[in-house]
Write a protein that holds these residues in place. Structure first.
Motif, PDB file in Angstrom:
ATOM      1  N   ALA A   1       0.833  -1.207   0.000  1.00  0.00           N
ATOM      2  CA  ALA A   1       0.000   0.000   0.000  1.00  0.00           C
ATOM      3  C   ALA A   1       0.866   1.254   0.000  1.00  0.00           C
ATOM      4  N   GLN A   2       1.957   1.239   0.756  1.00  0.00           N
ATOM      5  CA  GLN A   2       2.857   2.394   0.780  1.00  0.00           C
ATOM      6  C   GLN A   2       3.526   2.601  -0.595  1.00  0.00           C
ATOM      7  N   ALA A   3       3.884   1.500  -1.242  1.00  0.00           N
ATOM      8  CA  ALA A   3       4.508   1.608  -2.562  1.00  0.00           C
ATOM      9  C   ALA A   3       3.543   2.227  -3.573  1.00  0.00           C
ATOM     10  N   ILE A   4       2.279   1.811  -3.527  1.00  0.00           N
ATOM     11  CA  ILE A   4       1.278   2.359  -4.445  1.00  0.00           C
ATOM     12  C   ILE A   4       1.050   3.838  -4.155  1.00  0.00           C
ATOM     13  N   ALA A   5       0.992   4.180  -2.857  1.00  0.00           N
ATOM     14  CA  ALA A   5       0.814   5.588  -2.486  1.00  0.00           C
ATOM     15  C   ALA A   5       1.999   6.424  -2.940  1.00  0.00           C
ATOM     16  N   ARG A   6       3.215   5.886  -2.829  1.00  0.00           N
ATOM     17  CA  ARG A   6       4.405   6.609  -3.271  1.00  0.00           C
ATOM     18  C   ARG A   6       4.380   6.807  -4.792  1.00  0.00           C
ATOM     19  N   MET A   7       3.943   5.790  -5.539  1.00  0.00           N
ATOM     20  CA  MET A   7       3.841   5.934  -6.997  1.00  0.00           C
ATOM     21  C   MET A   7       2.811   7.002  -7.370  1.00  0.00           C
ATOM     22  N   ASP A   8       1.688   7.006  -6.677  1.00  0.00           N
ATOM     23  CA  ASP A   8       0.653   7.996  -6.960  1.00  0.00           C
ATOM     24  C   ASP A   8       1.152   9.405  -6.671  1.00  0.00           C
ATOM     25  N   GLU A   9       2.038   9.510  -5.704  1.00  0.00           N
ATOM     26  CA  GLU A   9       2.564  10.821  -5.304  1.00  0.00           C
ATOM     27  C   GLU A   9       3.685  11.306  -6.228  1.00  0.00           C
ATOM     28  N   SER A  10       4.551  10.381  -6.678  1.00  0.00           N
ATOM     29  CA  SER A  10       5.769  10.805  -7.369  1.00  0.00           C
ATOM     30  C   SER A  10       5.819  10.495  -8.862  1.00  0.00           C
TER      31      SER A  10
ATOM     32  N   GLU B   1      -0.924  -7.478 -22.223  1.00  0.00           N
ATOM     33  CA  GLU B   1      -1.152  -6.158 -22.822  1.00  0.00           C
ATOM     34  C   GLU B   1      -0.524  -5.040 -22.008  1.00  0.00           C
ATOM     35  N   LEU B   2      -0.215  -5.325 -20.714  1.00  0.00           N
ATOM     36  CA  LEU B   2       0.338  -4.273 -19.873  1.00  0.00           C
ATOM     37  C   LEU B   2       1.702  -3.818 -20.383  1.00  0.00           C
ATOM     38  N   THR B   3       2.464  -4.706 -21.016  1.00  0.00           N
ATOM     39  CA  THR B   3       3.775  -4.314 -21.540  1.00  0.00           C
ATOM     40  C   THR B   3       3.639  -3.341 -22.704  1.00  0.00           C
ATOM     41  N   ARG B   4       2.464  -3.306 -23.340  1.00  0.00           N
ATOM     42  CA  ARG B   4       2.233  -2.310 -24.386  1.00  0.00           C
ATOM     43  C   ARG B   4       1.799  -0.979 -23.788  1.00  0.00           C
ATOM     44  N   ALA B   5       1.062  -1.048 -22.664  1.00  0.00           N
ATOM     45  CA  ALA B   5       0.541   0.174 -22.050  1.00  0.00           C
ATOM     46  C   ALA B   5       1.589   0.880 -21.200  1.00  0.00           C
ATOM     47  N   ILE B   6       2.570   0.129 -20.690  1.00  0.00           N
ATOM     48  CA  ILE B   6       3.584   0.690 -19.809  1.00  0.00           C
ATOM     49  C   ILE B   6       4.951   0.479 -20.442  1.00  0.00           C
ATOM     50  N   THR B   7       5.708   1.529 -20.564  1.00  0.00           N
ATOM     51  CA  THR B   7       7.024   1.420 -21.187  1.00  0.00           C
ATOM     52  C   THR B   7       8.021   0.785 -20.223  1.00  0.00           C
ATOM     53  N   LEU B   8       9.149   0.373 -20.780  1.00  0.00           N
ATOM     54  CA  LEU B   8      10.205  -0.185 -19.948  1.00  0.00           C
ATOM     55  C   LEU B   8      10.684   0.835 -18.924  1.00  0.00           C
ATOM     56  N   ARG B   9      10.828   2.094 -19.330  1.00  0.00           N
ATOM     57  CA  ARG B   9      11.262   3.140 -18.393  1.00  0.00           C
ATOM     58  C   ARG B   9      10.276   3.272 -17.234  1.00  0.00           C
ATOM     59  N   GLN B  10       8.969   3.232 -17.530  1.00  0.00           N
ATOM     60  CA  GLN B  10       7.970   3.344 -16.477  1.00  0.00           C
ATOM     61  C   GLN B  10       8.010   2.141 -15.532  1.00  0.00           C
ATOM     62  N   THR B  11       8.251   0.960 -16.098  1.00  0.00           N
ATOM     63  CA  THR B  11       8.347  -0.233 -15.255  1.00  0.00           C
ATOM     64  C   THR B  11       9.552  -0.142 -14.329  1.00  0.00           C
ATOM     65  N   VAL B  12      10.661   0.361 -14.828  1.00  0.00           N
ATOM     66  CA  VAL B  12      11.842   0.548 -13.991  1.00  0.00           C
ATOM     67  C   VAL B  12      11.534   1.521 -12.855  1.00  0.00           C
ATOM     68  N   GLU B  13      10.826   2.597 -13.172  1.00  0.00           N
ATOM     69  CA  GLU B  13      10.457   3.560 -12.133  1.00  0.00           C
ATOM     70  C   GLU B  13       9.543   2.915 -11.092  1.00  0.00           C
TER      71      GLU B  13
ATOM     72  N   VAL C   1       9.419  -0.325 -10.258  1.00  0.00           N
ATOM     73  CA  VAL C   1      10.226  -1.251  -9.454  1.00  0.00           C
ATOM     74  C   VAL C   1      11.107  -0.473  -8.483  1.00  0.00           C
ATOM     75  N   ARG C   2      11.726   0.609  -8.964  1.00  0.00           N
ATOM     76  CA  ARG C   2      12.597   1.404  -8.102  1.00  0.00           C
ATOM     77  C   ARG C   2      11.807   1.969  -6.914  1.00  0.00           C
ATOM     78  N   THR C   3      10.613   2.462  -7.174  1.00  0.00           N
ATOM     79  CA  THR C   3       9.791   3.027  -6.104  1.00  0.00           C
ATOM     80  C   THR C   3       9.458   1.970  -5.058  1.00  0.00           C
ATOM     81  N   THR C   4       9.080   0.770  -5.535  1.00  0.00           N
ATOM     82  CA  THR C   4       8.735  -0.309  -4.610  1.00  0.00           C
ATOM     83  C   THR C   4       9.942  -0.722  -3.772  1.00  0.00           C
ATOM     84  N   ILE C   5      11.106  -0.836  -4.410  1.00  0.00           N
ATOM     85  CA  ILE C   5      12.323  -1.206  -3.679  1.00  0.00           C
ATOM     86  C   ILE C   5      12.686  -0.137  -2.661  1.00  0.00           C
ATOM     87  N   GLU C   6      12.523   1.147  -3.030  1.00  0.00           N
ATOM     88  CA  GLU C   6      12.833   2.235  -2.090  1.00  0.00           C
ATOM     89  C   GLU C   6      11.937   2.180  -0.863  1.00  0.00           C
TER      90      GLU C   6
END
Length: 401
Positions: free
Chosen positions: A35-44, A94-106, A108-113
């Protein structure tokens, strides 16, 4: 004495995890961390906020699966695990078409942080460095897993695009291009350029994918759009973006194998490209009759050979673009041209046969050039004009129905 049998017959069932307290706290905290990871993504992450709810929910599931996969990995770090399946298998392809590799990296990075910031809170006393080191190794593994997922998606998409492109090229070449072909071309990035032509030649031996990629590189350099493919031993290129077919063929000629390369006439769009393809195919077939043909060569420069080889389009074009305009310009032009050609392109000989001054013959021949675009004094043009006269007379001599 025999050793007492362990519970369920599995000696490992009573093994205690060396960091069981941390593992339990990690299991209890996984929902809150997600939940914190999702909230951080929504914020940043602005792109996350702008996504439709369905995609946001899938990303949330990926984040939860990532934390759950880390928990399982921490439990058994030596067990073989397919992290890409554990984490990304929860989301649709289909999510790999909707979300770019750069966005996926961001993401993952947010969740790890978020997980890294909670280490002191989640780890049991004394296990902070162990958990931090485990998270560091897991972050490396999840990075490789992310690259693998997108590489597989790119390969699948590339294979699908290649099949789609082959369907479009084949439809144009076979005369079956329709709105469906236009839609498929649009899905490949074709944005309906105004000028389209087809270039045909022999495909080189070897990997056809390398040939196709070489054509695409040449097209990017020439600022052209292309749909291309290898059909049998032919390399077919549908090029858009230039009104000059010969220049198009010259810019793309590098990947073609030795032998003739023929450019069809320019047409307005992809639906009309069949006409250009048919002309190029007929020119490629007839090119052997003109041994000194340039490379590349325009299909229209091969009109006489195509007509002799039986191409009805070439015959009609010679009659309609050469014979009929001369006929409408007056009988004097047709007669003068015919006599001039019969007299081996001799001005004096034609003048004697017509009982006129050589200057009159010269003037009429200039008029022939103005009307048709072909000069009787040029050997190649004279050959084309002669074939056009023959075909025109044959057409006029056919019985009326």
């Amino acid at each position: 004495m025999p050793e007492p049998e362990s519970h369920n017959g599995d000696p490992a069932a009573h093994d205690v995890h060396p960091h069981s307290a941390t593992l339990k706290r990690l299991e209890k905290s996984s929902g809150r961390l997600a939940a914190q990871a999702i909230a951080r993504m929504d914020e940043s992450l602005p792109w996350y906020r702008a996504m439709p709810p369905e995609n946001r929910s899938w990303i949330g599931l990926v984040a939860q699966a990532g934390i759950a996969a880390f928990t399982e990995w921490f439990r058994r770090p030596d067990a073989p695990q397919a992290i890409s399946t554990d984490v990304f298998g929860t989301a649709p392809r289909e999510l790999t078409r909707a979300i770019t590799l750069r966005q996926t990296v961001e993401m993952v990075r947010t969740t790890i942080e978020v997980m890294e910031s909670a280490i002191d809170e989640v780890a049991a006393p004394g296990d902070e460095s162990v958990l931090r080191e485990a998270l560091l190794v897991y972050a490396r593994e999840i990075a490789f897993a992310t690259a693998q997922v997108y590489a597989q998606a790119a390969e699948a998409r590339g294979a699908w695009d290649a099949r789609l492109e082959s369907l479009v090229v084949n439809a144009v070449l076979s005369g079956e291009a329709d709105e469906g072909a236009v839609s498929r071309a649009a899905a490949l990035g074709w944005n309906s350029p105004e000028h389209v032509c087809v270039v045909l030649g022999t495909a080189p031996d070897g990997d056809s994918e390398l040939t196709v990629e070489a054509i695409r590189r040449a097209a990017r350099h020439a600022k052209l759009q292309v749909l291309t493919g290898v059909l049998g031993d032919r390399l077919v290129v549908i090029a858009g973006g230039s009104p000059h077919p010969l220049a198009v063929a010259k810019s793309l000629i590098g990947p073609f194998a030795a032998g003739p390369v023929v450019a069809g006439p320019v047409v307005p769009d992809l639906l009309a490209a069949t006409r250009s393809a048919q002309a190029a195919a007929a020119g490629l077939k007839a090119c052997s009759a003109w041994q000194d043909a340039p490379r590349p060569v325009l299909a229209d420069d091969l009109l006489p050979e195509r007509a002799i080889a039986g191409d009805p389009g070439a015959r009609e074009q010679l009659v309609e673009e050469i014979y009929r305009p001369l006929e409408e310009a007056g009988s004097a032009l047709l007669e003068t041209l015919s006599v001039y050609l019969e007299q081996a392109s001799s001005l004096e000989g034609a003048a004697r046969m017509l009982f006129v001054h050589p200057n009159t013959v010269r003037y009429r021949l200039r008029r022939v050039t103005d009307v048709t675009g072909w000069s009787p004094s040029d050997v190649r043009s004279a050959f084309t004009l002669r074939i056009a006269l023959i075909l025109g007379r044959l057409a006029d001599g056919e019985p009326q129905t």
